[in-house]
Design a protein around this motif. Structure first.
Motif, short mmCIF file in Angstrom:
data_model
loop_
_atom_site.label_atom_id
_atom_site.label_comp_id
_atom_site.label_asym_id
_atom_site.label_seq_id
_atom_site.Cartn_x
_atom_site.Cartn_y
_atom_site.Cartn_z
N ARG A 1 0.86 -1.18 0.00
CA ARG A 1 0.00 0.00 0.00
C ARG A 1 0.90 1.23 0.00
NH1 ARG A 1 -5.50 -0.27 1.46
NH2 ARG A 1 -6.21 -2.32 2.11
N ILE A 2 0.66 2.14 -0.93
CA ILE A 2 1.45 3.36 -1.02
C ILE A 2 0.51 4.55 -0.98
CG2 ILE A 2 3.13 4.67 -2.36
CD1 ILE A 2 4.01 2.09 -3.67
N PHE A 3 0.78 5.49 -0.08
CA PHE A 3 -0.04 6.68 0.10
C PHE A 3 0.71 7.89 -0.46
CE2 PHE A 3 -1.56 3.60 3.03
CZ PHE A 3 -2.92 3.80 3.13
N SER A 4 0.00 8.72 -1.22
CA SER A 4 0.64 9.86 -1.86
C SER A 4 0.51 11.16 -1.07
CB SER A 4 0.06 10.06 -3.27
OG SER A 4 -1.34 10.28 -3.19
N SER A 5 -0.25 11.14 0.02
CA SER A 5 -0.39 12.35 0.84
C SER A 5 -0.72 11.98 2.27
CB SER A 5 -1.51 13.24 0.29
OG SER A 5 -2.78 12.67 0.54
N PRO A 6 -0.31 12.83 3.25
CA PRO A 6 -0.70 12.57 4.63
C PRO A 6 -2.21 12.54 4.82
CG PRO A 6 1.14 14.11 4.57
CD PRO A 6 0.67 13.94 3.15
N GLY A 7 -2.95 13.33 4.02
CA GLY A 7 -4.40 13.31 4.14
C GLY A 7 -5.00 11.97 3.79
N ALA A 8 -4.46 11.33 2.74
CA ALA A 8 -4.95 10.00 2.37
C ALA A 8 -4.61 8.97 3.43
CB ALA A 8 -4.35 9.60 1.03
N LEU A 9 -3.41 9.08 3.99
CA LEU A 9 -3.02 8.17 5.07
C LEU A 9 -3.90 8.38 6.29
CD1 LEU A 9 -1.05 6.09 6.28
CD2 LEU A 9 0.45 8.01 6.89
N GLN A 10 -4.17 9.62 6.62
CA GLN A 10 -5.05 9.94 7.75
C GLN A 10 -6.42 9.31 7.57
OE1 GLN A 10 -5.18 14.11 8.92
NE2 GLN A 10 -7.34 13.96 9.36
N ALA A 11 -6.98 9.46 6.38
CA ALA A 11 -8.30 8.89 6.13
C ALA A 11 -8.30 7.38 6.33
CB ALA A 11 -8.76 9.24 4.71
N PHE A 12 -7.27 6.73 5.85
CA PHE A 12 -7.19 5.27 5.98
C PHE A 12 -7.06 4.86 7.45
CE2 PHE A 12 -4.61 1.41 6.36
CZ PHE A 12 -5.41 0.51 5.67
N LEU A 13 -6.16 5.52 8.18
CA LEU A 13 -5.92 5.14 9.57
C LEU A 13 -7.12 5.41 10.47
CD1 LEU A 13 -2.23 6.37 9.98
CD2 LEU A 13 -3.03 4.00 9.87
N LEU A 14 -7.97 6.33 10.05
CA LEU A 14 -9.18 6.62 10.82
C LEU A 14 -10.38 5.84 10.32
CD1 LEU A 14 -8.81 10.45 11.44
CD2 LEU A 14 -8.17 8.55 12.94
N GLY A 15 -10.12 4.89 9.42
CA GLY A 15 -11.18 4.00 8.99
C GLY A 15 -12.04 4.55 7.89
N GLY A 16 -11.59 5.64 7.23
CA GLY A 16 -12.37 6.22 6.15
C GLY A 16 -12.06 5.59 4.81
N GLN A 17 -12.72 6.10 3.78
CA GLN A 17 -12.51 5.60 2.43
C GLN A 17 -11.52 6.49 1.69
OE1 GLN A 17 -13.93 2.72 1.25
NE2 GLN A 17 -14.58 2.52 3.38
N THR A 18 -10.69 5.88 0.85
CA THR A 18 -9.71 6.62 0.06
C THR A 18 -9.77 6.11 -1.36
OG1 THR A 18 -8.29 6.71 2.01
CG2 THR A 18 -7.29 7.29 -0.08
#
Length: 231
Positions: free
Chosen positions: A203-220
């Motif tokens: 899994r590769i995240f291109s922004s801290p916002g995308a990583l934040q969404a994933f770690l908080l259980g949101g959709q990306t």
């Protein structure tokens, strides 16, 4: 339910953009000894395995071991005094850490940078948002050995079962594997997504916002080249 209760972060290239200060410190030492200077791109490729190997890669091939050791000592002293000249968190990282704290997710940093610098930088830029920060020190194997990850988990009072490792390099992928943790790779740091993919990133995240969404259980939104996930 949140996907993870504990997040172990790498520091350089993941939370902090330290590249210019590292390059300036290396080139300061090289100039003291009339050695050829290194470009920012060269330094980008040299970092990740600790300052000893950074200096080994930066000095000319065939440099005498005692002179290399002197360069390392000079680098440590200069970098300790100049490590915040240009360094700053990547855009979105403070918000990421604040959101994890609000959600009750435990956070630590493990790095191959020397321990005093790791603790000092985390204290200066993140304060209580990073309660555990561990760098390279005598008697503890550096990454990709899992020792610093296990120490961080112990200091947090956390179990490996609920933890994830986040980093920007091939060393981080290997570290997570050796520690038995899932790895979330980031492409905003010192390595690009192509290299991370070659090294086995899942899994590769291109922004801290995308990583934040994933770690908080949101959709990306996801792009899936092969089996890799680029978020």
């Amino acid at each position: 339910m949140l996907p993870y209760s504990t997040v172990i972060f790498d520091l350089d290239g993941t939370l902090l953009d330290t590249l210019q200060d590292l390059a300036d410190s290396v080139n300061h030492v090289l100039s003291l000894h009339q050695m050829p200077l290194r470009s920012l791109d060269e330094i980008r490729q040299f970092v990740g395995n600790g300052v000893g190997l950074l200096i080994c890669r930066a000095v000319p091939a065939g440099t005498a071991p005692d002179l290399e050791a002197q360069c390392l000592s000079e680098f440590r002293a200069y970098y300790a005094a100049h490590m915040s000249d240009h360094t700053a968190p990547y855009s979105g990282v403070p918000e990421l850490l604040e959101s994890l704290a609000r959600a009750g997710i435990r956070v630590a940093v493990v790095s191959n940078k020397f321990d005093g610098a790791v603790k000092g930088l985390c204290r200066s830029y993140f304060g209580s948002l990073v309660p555990v920060a561990i760098g390279e020190s005598q008697g503890v194997a550096r990454k990709p050995a899992p020792d610093t990850v296990f120490r961080a988990l112990a200091e947090l009072g956390a179990e490996a079962g609920g933890a994830v490792y986040v980093g920007d390099s091939e060393v981080d992928i290997q570290t997570a594997r050796n520690a038995g943790l899932p790895c979330l790779s980031v492409s905003w740091g010192f390595r690009d997504s192509a290299l991370l993919t070659e090294q086995g990133a899942k899994r590769i995240f291109s922004s801290p916002g995308a990583l934040q969404a994933f770690l908080l259980g949101g959709q990306t939104d996801e792009i899936r080249p092969g089996s890799q996930k680029l978020l």
